[in-house]
Design a protein around this motif. Structure first.
Motif, short mmCIF file in Angstrom:
data_model
loop_
_atom_site.label_atom_id
_atom_site.label_comp_id
_atom_site.label_asym_id
_atom_site.label_seq_id
_atom_site.Cartn_x
_atom_site.Cartn_y
_atom_site.Cartn_z
N GLY A 176 0.79 -1.22 0.00
CA GLY A 176 0.00 0.00 0.00
C GLY A 176 0.82 1.26 0.00
N LYS A 177 1.91 1.32 0.77
CA LYS A 177 2.69 2.55 0.91
C LYS A 177 4.00 2.51 0.13
CE LYS A 177 0.80 3.85 5.40
NZ LYS A 177 1.10 4.23 6.80
N SER A 178 4.63 1.34 0.07
CA SER A 178 5.91 1.27 -0.63
C SER A 178 5.73 1.07 -2.13
CB SER A 178 6.76 0.13 -0.05
OG SER A 178 7.02 0.35 1.31
N LEU A 179 4.86 0.14 -2.53
CA LEU A 179 4.68 -0.17 -3.95
C LEU A 179 3.45 0.49 -4.54
CD1 LEU A 179 5.52 -4.00 -3.79
CD2 LEU A 179 7.04 -2.08 -4.33
N ASP A 180 2.63 1.10 -3.72
CA ASP A 180 1.40 1.77 -4.17
C ASP A 180 0.49 0.80 -4.94
OD1 ASP A 180 -0.39 3.80 -4.38
OD2 ASP A 180 0.57 4.77 -6.10
N LEU A 181 0.40 -0.39 -4.42
CA LEU A 181 -0.48 -1.42 -5.00
C LEU A 181 -1.36 -1.99 -3.88
CD1 LEU A 181 2.12 -3.27 -7.28
CD2 LEU A 181 0.36 -1.63 -8.01
N VAL A 183 -4.48 -2.64 -3.81
CA VAL A 183 -5.43 -3.68 -4.21
C VAL A 183 -4.75 -5.05 -4.26
CG1 VAL A 183 -6.99 -4.45 -6.03
CG2 VAL A 183 -6.78 -2.01 -5.50
N VAL A 184 -3.53 -5.07 -4.79
CA VAL A 184 -2.78 -6.34 -4.82
C VAL A 184 -2.52 -6.83 -3.40
CG1 VAL A 184 -0.65 -7.45 -5.59
CG2 VAL A 184 -1.75 -5.72 -7.03
N GLY A 185 -2.18 -5.89 -2.52
CA GLY A 185 -1.98 -6.28 -1.13
C GLY A 185 -3.22 -6.86 -0.50
N HIS A 186 -4.36 -6.28 -0.78
CA HIS A 186 -5.61 -6.81 -0.25
C HIS A 186 -5.91 -8.20 -0.79
CE1 HIS A 186 -7.27 -2.53 0.81
NE2 HIS A 186 -6.31 -2.94 1.62
N VAL A 187 -5.61 -8.42 -2.06
CA VAL A 187 -5.84 -9.75 -2.64
C VAL A 187 -4.95 -10.80 -1.98
CG1 VAL A 187 -5.63 -11.11 -4.76
CG2 VAL A 187 -6.64 -8.82 -4.83
N ILE A 188 -3.68 -10.43 -1.75
CA ILE A 188 -2.77 -11.37 -1.09
C ILE A 188 -3.23 -11.66 0.34
CG2 ILE A 188 -0.40 -11.66 -0.27
CD1 ILE A 188 0.54 -10.07 -2.68
N VAL A 189 -3.64 -10.61 1.05
CA VAL A 189 -4.14 -10.81 2.41
C VAL A 189 -5.38 -11.70 2.42
CG1 VAL A 189 -5.18 -9.64 4.39
CG2 VAL A 189 -3.14 -8.68 3.31
N LEU A 190 -6.26 -11.49 1.44
CA LEU A 190 -7.48 -12.28 1.38
C LEU A 190 -7.18 -13.75 1.10
CD1 LEU A 190 -10.58 -12.37 1.37
CD2 LEU A 190 -10.49 -11.83 -1.08
N ILE A 191 -6.27 -14.01 0.16
CA ILE A 191 -6.01 -15.39 -0.24
C ILE A 191 -5.11 -16.11 0.77
CG2 ILE A 191 -4.99 -16.86 -2.02
CD1 ILE A 191 -5.82 -14.79 -4.09
N VAL A 192 -4.01 -15.45 1.11
CA VAL A 192 -2.99 -16.12 1.93
C VAL A 192 -3.39 -16.15 3.41
CG1 VAL A 192 -0.58 -16.08 2.68
CG2 VAL A 192 -1.18 -15.53 0.31
N PHE A 193 -3.72 -14.98 3.94
CA PHE A 193 -3.92 -14.90 5.39
C PHE A 193 -5.35 -15.26 5.81
CE2 PHE A 193 -0.37 -12.07 4.38
CZ PHE A 193 0.59 -12.57 5.24
N CYS A 194 -6.33 -14.74 5.07
CA CYS A 194 -7.71 -15.11 5.42
C CYS A 194 -8.00 -16.57 5.04
CB CYS A 194 -8.70 -14.17 4.74
SG CYS A 194 -8.66 -12.49 5.37
#
Length: 413
Positions: A176-181, A183-194
């Motif tokens: 979100g802050k370093s790569l400005d992505l 949405v991609v971070g949310h997708v990774i969190v949803l798939i991997v962590f959730c």
């Protein structure tokens, strides 16, 4: 006075002054004594020799019970006394003490919601009722070894929740802050962590299938869902430890209330329960072996098909499950007390082997059949074994066994 009048007056005097004698009868009392008395249809008199016990009904059910003779107030008092005795007996039982301990633990857990200084010490966010929920999950009506196991599993669950929560926050901040992505971070969190994190919790729950592990998995799932979806730190790519610290405090407080109540109020030792289970197991196993031996000697399987044998075997299976559970809890008690060398080391090599071997005891089935049963007997001579009768029933096994014990009567050439 005319003669007829005198005759009538004489008969009247005889009927009034003189009573005609009644026929006497002989009665045999229950004691064997014979008593003579007059036969009369009126109420008996004491001079007739009839005792009080002869006037009582022959069947006791027709007699008036003492309860019916009592007043309603006396019956109410006796009813209250009986109920009080039943209540006292339940309160002194293990189940009643367990209910009392659970009530005390839930009362202590509810203080996190109603006592102001405890409520504020857990943070500003809501969900303080989870402390009372944890006291219900890890209820104090368990043994000391099980309470130690609950403490270990609850801390393991919190460590897993902390690891997944902080990792998801770090991924969200990176994208979100370093790569400005974001949405991609949310997708990774949803798939991997959730998906992966909750999926691993479900796998552990199915893999171990243990009561305390199941409770810890449920607690971890609730905490993960709260941090990943409700707190909001993951969604805005921020690092927050407030909710994780609150979860830690609530877990420690709930487990502490439950453990302290379990240790201070009527503590239950798994070692004592294990000894009692071993005694009952030995008695039941002796009964099972006696029935099997009797059936072998008589050459019949009727004993093995009896209801007593079925009940003994069913009770044996139940006690085996309780014994296995108490064996694990007794191990943890020895580790906590520092006596694992003197207690658990002696139980492990033989007791566990005996339990596993007893649990694998095959069911005895009838071998009665119309066709001969081919069995492998190791004998000195194959010709002698072929001359023996075929085996069609359990009695044939015993006959063949006796025949093999005896010396050969055939002379050598």
């Amino acid at each position: 006075m005319p003669p007829n009048a005198q005759a009538i007056n004489g008969q009247a005097r005889r009927s009034i002054g003189e009573r005609p004698s009644l026929r006497q009868a002989t009665l045999v009392l229950p004691s064997g004594e014979r008593v003579k008395g007059n036969v009369t249809f009126g109420p008996p008199s004491p001079r007739d020799g009839v005792f009080e016990e002869q006037r009582s009904p022959l069947l006791g059910e027709y007699a008036v019970s003492p309860e019916k003779q009592q007043s309603s107030v006396q019956r109410s008092i006796q009813y209250v006394k009986r109920r009080g005795q039943d209540t006292l007996a339940f309160a002194n039982s293990r189940t009643g003490r367990g209910v009392f301990k659970c009530s005390i633990a839930y009362l202590l857990g509810s203080m996190a919601t109603f006592v102001p200084w405890i409520y504020h010490s857990l943070g500003k966010s809501g969900g303080k009722h989870v402390v009372a929920t944890i006291t219900v999950y890890y209820h104090p009506a368990r043994s000391i070894g099980s309470a130690c196991e609950a403490l270990i599993c609850s801390m393991a669950a919190w460590l897993y929740v902390a690891a997944v929560s902080f990792s998801s926050m770090g991924v969200s901040i990176l994208f979100g802050k370093s790569l400005d992505l974001i949405v991609v971070g949310h997708v990774i969190v949803l798939i991997v962590f959730c998906g992966g994190g909750l999926g691993f919790v479900g796998w552990v729950k199915q893999r171990y299938s243990h009561a305390v592990v199941n409770i810890s998995c449920s607690l971890a799932a609730l905490a993960l869902i709260t941090v990943l979806t409700k707190e909001g730190a993951v969604q805005v790519a921020q690092f927050s430890v407030e909710k994780v610290n609150q979860e830690l405090k609530m877990v420690l407080m709930g487990v502490a209330f439950s453990t302290i109540t379990s240790l201070l109020l009527f503590p239950v030792s798994a070692c004592k329960d294990l000894r009692a289970d071993m005694i009952r197991m030995t008695d039941l196993f002796g009964d099972v072996l006696a029935v099997i031996t009797r059936g072998f000697l008589t050459g019949s399987d009727e004993e093995l098909q009896s209801q007593d044998y079925a009940d003994a075997y069913a009770n044996y299976k139940k006690i085996f499950a309780s014994m296995s559970k108490n064996l694990k809890e007794a191990k943890r008690e020895h580790y906590v007390l520092g006596s694992e060398k003197s207690g658990w080391s002696q139980l492990t090599p033989r007791s566990r082997t005996m339990l596993e071997s007893l649990d694998e005891t095959p069911e005895v089935r009838s071998i009665e059949t119309n066709d001969p049963v081919e069995m492998d007997f190791r004998v000195l001579s194959d010709d002698d074994s072929n001359s023996l009768p075929p085996i069609r029933s359990p009695s044939d096994i015993f006959t063949r066994f006796i025949a093999q014990l005896g010396p050969s009567m055939v002379g050598e050439d």
